[in-house]
Write an enzyme that holds these catalytic residues in place. Structure first.
Site, PDB file in Angstrom:
ATOM      1  N   HIS A  80       4.371  44.333  64.220  1.00 27.27           N
ATOM      2  CA  HIS A  80       3.903  44.623  62.852  1.00 27.27           C
ATOM      3  C   HIS A  80       4.391  43.569  61.852  1.00 27.27           C
ATOM      4  O   HIS A  80       3.670  43.192  60.922  1.00 27.27           O
ATOM      5  CB  HIS A  80       4.390  46.017  62.448  1.00 27.27           C
ATOM      6  CG  HIS A  80       3.470  46.766  61.555  1.00 27.27           C
ATOM      7  ND1 HIS A  80       3.396  48.141  61.556  1.00 27.27           N
ATOM      8  CD2 HIS A  80       2.585  46.357  60.622  1.00 27.27           C
ATOM      9  CE1 HIS A  80       2.502  48.527  60.646  1.00 27.27           C
ATOM     10  NE2 HIS A  80       1.998  47.464  60.077  1.00 27.27           N
ATOM     11  N   TYR A 134       2.802  54.724  60.825  1.00 29.03           N
ATOM     12  CA  TYR A 134       1.821  55.431  59.986  1.00 29.03           C
ATOM     13  C   TYR A 134       1.991  56.948  60.102  1.00 29.03           C
ATOM     14  O   TYR A 134       2.294  57.475  61.156  1.00 29.03           O
ATOM     15  CB  TYR A 134       0.377  55.097  60.390  1.00 29.03           C
ATOM     16  CG  TYR A 134      -0.040  53.662  60.184  1.00 29.03           C
ATOM     17  CD1 TYR A 134       0.692  52.792  59.387  1.00 29.03           C
ATOM     18  CD2 TYR A 134      -1.198  53.176  60.781  1.00 29.03           C
ATOM     19  CE1 TYR A 134       0.284  51.474  59.210  1.00 29.03           C
ATOM     20  CE2 TYR A 134      -1.613  51.861  60.607  1.00 29.03           C
ATOM     21  CZ  TYR A 134      -0.864  51.017  59.818  1.00 29.03           C
ATOM     22  OH  TYR A 134      -1.266  49.719  59.650  1.00 29.03           O
ATOM     23  N   SER A 173      -6.986  45.849  55.384  1.00 31.24           N
ATOM     24  CA  SER A 173      -7.367  46.099  53.984  1.00 31.24           C
ATOM     25  C   SER A 173      -8.571  45.237  53.582  1.00 31.24           C
ATOM     26  O   SER A 173      -8.549  44.575  52.542  1.00 31.24           O
ATOM     27  CB  SER A 173      -6.175  45.857  53.037  1.00 31.24           C
ATOM     28  OG  SER A 173      -5.073  46.674  53.386  1.00 31.24           O
ATOM     29  N   PRO A 174      -9.640  45.266  54.390  1.00 32.55           N
ATOM     30  CA  PRO A 174     -10.792  44.380  54.119  1.00 32.55           C
ATOM     31  C   PRO A 174     -11.568  44.789  52.874  1.00 32.55           C
ATOM     32  O   PRO A 174     -12.369  44.003  52.378  1.00 32.55           O
ATOM     33  CB  PRO A 174     -11.658  44.540  55.380  1.00 32.55           C
ATOM     34  CG  PRO A 174     -11.329  45.907  55.889  1.00 32.55           C
ATOM     35  CD  PRO A 174      -9.860  46.100  55.592  1.00 32.55           C
ATOM     36  N   LEU A 175     -11.303  46.007  52.392  1.00 36.40           N
ATOM     37  CA  LEU A 175     -11.986  46.474  51.174  1.00 36.40           C
ATOM     38  C   LEU A 175     -11.020  46.457  49.993  1.00 36.40           C
ATOM     39  O   LEU A 175     -11.237  47.145  48.987  1.00 36.40           O
ATOM     40  CB  LEU A 175     -12.541  47.888  51.392  1.00 36.40           C
ATOM     41  CG  LEU A 175     -13.420  48.055  52.646  1.00 36.40           C
ATOM     42  CD1 LEU A 175     -13.840  49.506  52.838  1.00 36.40           C
ATOM     43  CD2 LEU A 175     -14.660  47.149  52.546  1.00 36.40           C
ATOM     44  N   GLY A 176      -9.963  45.674  50.106  1.00 37.94           N
ATOM     45  CA  GLY A 176      -8.990  45.585  49.010  1.00 37.94           C
ATOM     46  C   GLY A 176      -8.388  46.944  48.680  1.00 37.94           C
ATOM     47  O   GLY A 176      -8.240  47.301  47.514  1.00 37.94           O
ATOM     48  N   ARG A 177      -8.063  47.697  49.746  1.00 40.95           N
ATOM     49  CA  ARG A 177      -7.483  49.039  49.578  1.00 40.95           C
ATOM     50  C   ARG A 177      -8.382  49.925  48.719  1.00 40.95           C
ATOM     51  O   ARG A 177      -7.910  50.758  47.963  1.00 40.95           O
ATOM     52  CB  ARG A 177      -6.068  48.947  49.016  1.00 40.95           C
ATOM     53  CG  ARG A 177      -5.120  48.215  49.959  1.00 40.95           C
ATOM     54  CD  ARG A 177      -3.697  48.178  49.469  1.00 40.95           C
ATOM     55  NE  ARG A 177      -2.788  47.845  50.536  1.00 40.95           N
ATOM     56  CZ  ARG A 177      -2.525  46.613  50.980  1.00 40.95           C
ATOM     57  NH1 ARG A 177      -3.115  45.591  50.424  1.00 40.95           N
ATOM     58  NH2 ARG A 177      -1.689  46.410  51.960  1.00 40.95           N
ATOM     59  N   GLY A 178      -9.659  49.691  48.841  1.00 36.17           N
ATOM     60  CA  GLY A 178     -10.645  50.536  48.150  1.00 36.17           C
ATOM     61  C   GLY A 178     -11.187  49.918  46.882  1.00 36.17           C
ATOM     62  O   GLY A 178     -12.279  50.257  46.439  1.00 36.17           O
ATOM     63  N   PHE A 179     -10.459  48.981  46.271  1.00 32.68           N
ATOM     64  CA  PHE A 179     -10.878  48.436  44.966  1.00 32.68           C
ATOM     65  C   PHE A 179     -12.261  47.801  45.033  1.00 32.68           C
ATOM     66  O   PHE A 179     -13.110  48.011  44.151  1.00 32.68           O
ATOM     67  CB  PHE A 179      -9.858  47.407  44.464  1.00 32.68           C
ATOM     68  CG  PHE A 179     -10.183  46.890  43.079  1.00 32.68           C
ATOM     69  CD1 PHE A 179      -9.783  47.582  41.952  1.00 32.68           C
ATOM     70  CD2 PHE A 179     -10.914  45.716  42.914  1.00 32.68           C
ATOM     71  CE1 PHE A 179     -10.099  47.117  40.675  1.00 32.68           C
ATOM     72  CE2 PHE A 179     -11.233  45.239  41.645  1.00 32.68           C
ATOM     73  CZ  PHE A 179     -10.825  45.951  40.519  1.00 32.68           C
TER      74      PHE A 179
HETATM   75  N1  LIG Z   1      -0.923  45.226  59.659  1.00 32.31           N
HETATM   76  C1  LIG Z   1      -0.599  45.669  58.462  1.00 32.31           C
HETATM   77  O1  LIG Z   1       0.468  45.355  57.915  1.00 32.31           O
HETATM   78  C2  LIG Z   1      -1.558  46.585  57.738  1.00 32.31           C
HETATM   79  C3  LIG Z   1      -1.414  46.823  56.360  1.00 32.31           C
HETATM   80  C4  LIG Z   1      -2.335  47.646  55.721  1.00 32.31           C
HETATM   81  C5  LIG Z   1      -3.375  48.229  56.462  1.00 32.31           C
HETATM   82  N2  LIG Z   1      -3.485  48.001  57.809  1.00 32.31           N
HETATM   83  C6  LIG Z   1      -4.585  48.597  58.614  1.00 32.31           C
HETATM   84  O2  LIG Z   1      -5.831  48.287  57.995  1.00 32.31           O
HETATM   85  C7  LIG Z   1      -6.558  49.490  57.782  1.00 32.31           C
HETATM   86  C8  LIG Z   1      -7.453  49.368  56.560  1.00 32.31           C
HETATM   87  O3  LIG Z   1      -6.729  48.963  55.433  1.00 32.31           O
HETATM   88  P1  LIG Z   1      -6.533  49.882  54.165  1.00 32.31           P
HETATM   89  O4  LIG Z   1      -6.744  51.299  54.554  1.00 32.31           O
HETATM   90  O5  LIG Z   1      -5.254  49.460  53.553  1.00 32.31           O
HETATM   91  O6  LIG Z   1      -7.629  49.392  53.135  1.00 32.31           O
HETATM   92  P2  LIG Z   1      -9.212  49.226  53.049  1.00 32.31           P
HETATM   93  O7  LIG Z   1      -9.854  49.508  54.342  1.00 32.31           O
HETATM   94  O8  LIG Z   1      -9.413  47.924  52.398  1.00 32.31           O
HETATM   95  O9  LIG Z   1      -9.582  50.362  52.002  1.00 32.31           O
HETATM   96  C9  LIG Z   1      -9.392  51.696  52.299  1.00 32.31           C
HETATM   97  C10 LIG Z   1      -9.931  52.530  51.163  1.00 32.31           C
HETATM   98  O10 LIG Z   1     -11.322  52.275  50.975  1.00 32.31           O
HETATM   99  C11 LIG Z   1     -12.046  53.477  50.841  1.00 32.31           C
HETATM  100  N3  LIG Z   1     -13.336  53.261  51.547  1.00 32.31           N
HETATM  101  C12 LIG Z   1     -13.520  52.891  52.843  1.00 32.31           C
HETATM  102  N4  LIG Z   1     -14.830  52.745  53.113  1.00 32.31           N
HETATM  103  C13 LIG Z   1     -15.496  53.023  51.959  1.00 32.31           C
HETATM  104  C14 LIG Z   1     -16.866  53.034  51.587  1.00 32.31           C
HETATM  105  N5  LIG Z   1     -17.830  52.727  52.450  1.00 32.31           N
HETATM  106  N6  LIG Z   1     -17.179  53.370  50.312  1.00 32.31           N
HETATM  107  C15 LIG Z   1     -16.221  53.674  49.407  1.00 32.31           C
HETATM  108  N7  LIG Z   1     -14.903  53.680  49.698  1.00 32.31           N
HETATM  109  C16 LIG Z   1     -14.543  53.361  50.963  1.00 32.31           C
HETATM  110  C17 LIG Z   1     -11.199  54.558  51.459  1.00 32.31           C
HETATM  111  O11 LIG Z   1     -11.255  55.721  50.646  1.00 32.31           O
HETATM  112  P3  LIG Z   1     -11.676  57.173  51.259  1.00 32.31           P
HETATM  113  O12 LIG Z   1     -10.689  57.513  52.288  1.00 32.31           O
HETATM  114  O13 LIG Z   1     -11.636  58.044  50.058  1.00 32.31           O
HETATM  115  O14 LIG Z   1     -13.069  56.954  51.797  1.00 32.31           O
HETATM  116  C18 LIG Z   1      -9.781  53.995  51.426  1.00 32.31           C
HETATM  117  O15 LIG Z   1      -9.006  54.520  50.390  1.00 32.31           O
HETATM  118  C19 LIG Z   1      -5.477  50.552  57.672  1.00 32.31           C
HETATM  119  O16 LIG Z   1      -5.981  51.836  57.880  1.00 32.31           O
HETATM  120  C20 LIG Z   1      -4.514  50.105  58.721  1.00 32.31           C
HETATM  121  O17 LIG Z   1      -4.952  50.532  59.993  1.00 32.31           O
HETATM  122  C21 LIG Z   1      -2.600  47.168  58.431  1.00 32.31           C
END
Ligand SMILES: NC(=O)c1ccc[n+]([C@@H]2O[C@H](COP(=O)([O-])OP(=O)(O)OC[C@H]3O[C@@H](n4cnc5c(N)ncnc54)[C@H](OP(=O)(O)O)[C@@H]3O)[C@@H](O)[C@H]2O)c1
Length: 349
Positions: A143, A56, A222-228
């Site tokens: 990973h 990262y 990505s529990p928030l669907g990458r923000g979607f």
């Molecule tokens: N093991 C793997 O292969 C793998 C792959 C992907 C991710 N990950 C890990 O999982 C973590 C989370 O996944 P992710 O970042 O892909 O996706 P995510 O948590 O599903 O979504 C992240 C997005 O949601 C937005 N967000 C978060 N909280 C919010 C809220 N309360 N209201 C509105 N928007 C909100 C953030 O935008 P803002 O920043 O603008 O708030 C960000 O762009 C990563 O940081 C990483 O550590 C691991």
């Protein structure tokens, strides 16, 4: 403030902080100082489980291999607060960063060169400890399994580092149920980290039942669907990063508004945000499977992470969970962001 969740004998906060989003992946990243300020605030609020990876962060110009800059960002914070946090990092994507713009400026997912060879396991661990400035990592994940190396060999080398005190617990990301069983026979696996959310549910078929059977925790990424799923994104927001190039947030953006509306409808009924409902649904499903579940959302804003932490107090009725179960069926487009189907566990199952 908040109680802890047990992943084996590792006690972590009920949600973790996904540190990837602090760096560069979605929209613009933060400066290192801003990222640490957000983390301090979140830790003070009770989000103490930090999730990073050697890959990262924005790579330095001309650098090769894992960027390492997200881990480096954490080092000054860890120097102050090592005892306050549970530190998780990952290794194994050796060739490139996870997602960034191509030379032509077009968004793409660039993740190549998985390496699970025992000598690389040791080198990668040494490098992460150095960048993080710590003596031990609480939870160290592979990973991605290396298709060229039996998982027993990779995990065997990881286990040696547990014996040496460089790592406390082992985790695996995007493993199949079969890979998990083989790995767990070599050394106890504490947690699996794979994508799991309202719209990405493939792990429910094999991986979660295996976790339940073996007593292994689950860390949905990505529990928030990458923000979607938060309902706060616009098409323009995702056009500038790799999400706009994915099926779900590109060509199927309009079609997927129906899925989003269902999440928003339940959120309104519950009096919570979409994010909180998305996370509360994961907690409810984790209980259904009998698997300790610790989602790791990411945000550049501490206030949003604190909002996310409050999801632990959101109670969904059985009917609401059942209605949310229907979200995935409304979704159009693949959930794998990578061109290679085998990049995620369901592509190998
Ligand atoms: N093991 C793997 O292969 C793998 C792959 C992907 C991710 N990950 C890990 O999982 C973590 C989370 O996944 P992710 O970042 O892909 O996706 P995510 O948590 O599903 O979504 C992240 C997005 O949601 C937005 N967000 C978060 N909280 C919010 C809220 N309360 N209201 C509105 N928007 C909100 C953030 O935008 P803002 O920043 O603008 O708030 C960000 O762009 C990563 O940081 C990483 O550590 C691991």
């Amino acid at each position: 403030m908040s109680t802890k969740t047990a992943l084996g004998d590792l006690q972590v906060s009920p949600i973790g902080y996904g540190c990837m989003a602090l760096s560069h992946v979605y929209g613009g990243g933060l400066t290192e100082a801003e990222a640490r300020a957000a983390l301090h605030e979140a830790i003070d609020a009770g989000i103490t489980f930090l999730d990073t990876a050697d890959v990262y962060g924005e790579p330095r110009p001309g650098s090769t291999g894992p960027a390492g800059t997200n881990e480096e960002m954490l080092a000054p914070l860890l120097a102050e607060r090592r005892g306050d946090v549970q530190l998780a990092t990952k290794f194994g994507i050796a060739g490139d960063t996870v997602a960034r713009s191509g030379d032509d400026g077009a968004p793409r997912v660039a993740a190549s060169g998985v390496n699970g060879r025992p000598e690389y396991v040791r080198t990668a661990n040494e490098a992460s400890l150095r960048r993080l400035g710590v003596e031990t990592i609480d939870l160290w994940y592979l990973h991605r399994p290396d298709p060229a190396v039996p998982i027993e060999e990779t995990v065997g080398a990881m286990a040696e580092l547990v014996a040496q005190g460089r790592v406390r617990h082992l985790g695996l990301s995007e493993v199949t149920a079969e890979e998990l069983r083989r790995a767990h026979a070599v050394h106890p696996i504490t947690a699996v980290q794979s994508e799991w959310s309202l719209w990405s549910r493939d792990v429910e078929a094999h991986v979660l039942p295996a976790c339940a059977e073996l007593g292994i925790g689950f860390v949905p990424y990505s529990p928030l669907g990458r923000g979607f799923l938060t309902g706060t994104l616009t098409r323009e927001d995702v056009a500038g990063d790799f999400r706009g190039g994915t099926a779900r947030m590109g060509e199927s953006w309009d079609a997927n508004q129906a899925a989003l509306s269902l999440v928003s409808e339940i959120a309104e009924a519950v009096g919570a945000s979409n994010s909180q409902v998305s996370l509360a649904w994961l907690f409810a499903k984790g209980r259904e499977f009998g698997v300790p579940t610790v989602p790791i959302p990411g945000s550049r804003r501490a206030a949003r992470m604190i909002e996310n932490l409050a999801s632990t107090r959101v109670e969904l009725t059985h009917e609401q969970v059942a209605r949310l179960d229907a979200v995935a069926g409304l979704v159009r487009g693949t959930w794998n962001i990578h061109e290679n189907p085998a990049w995620i566990s369901s592509g190998r199952e």
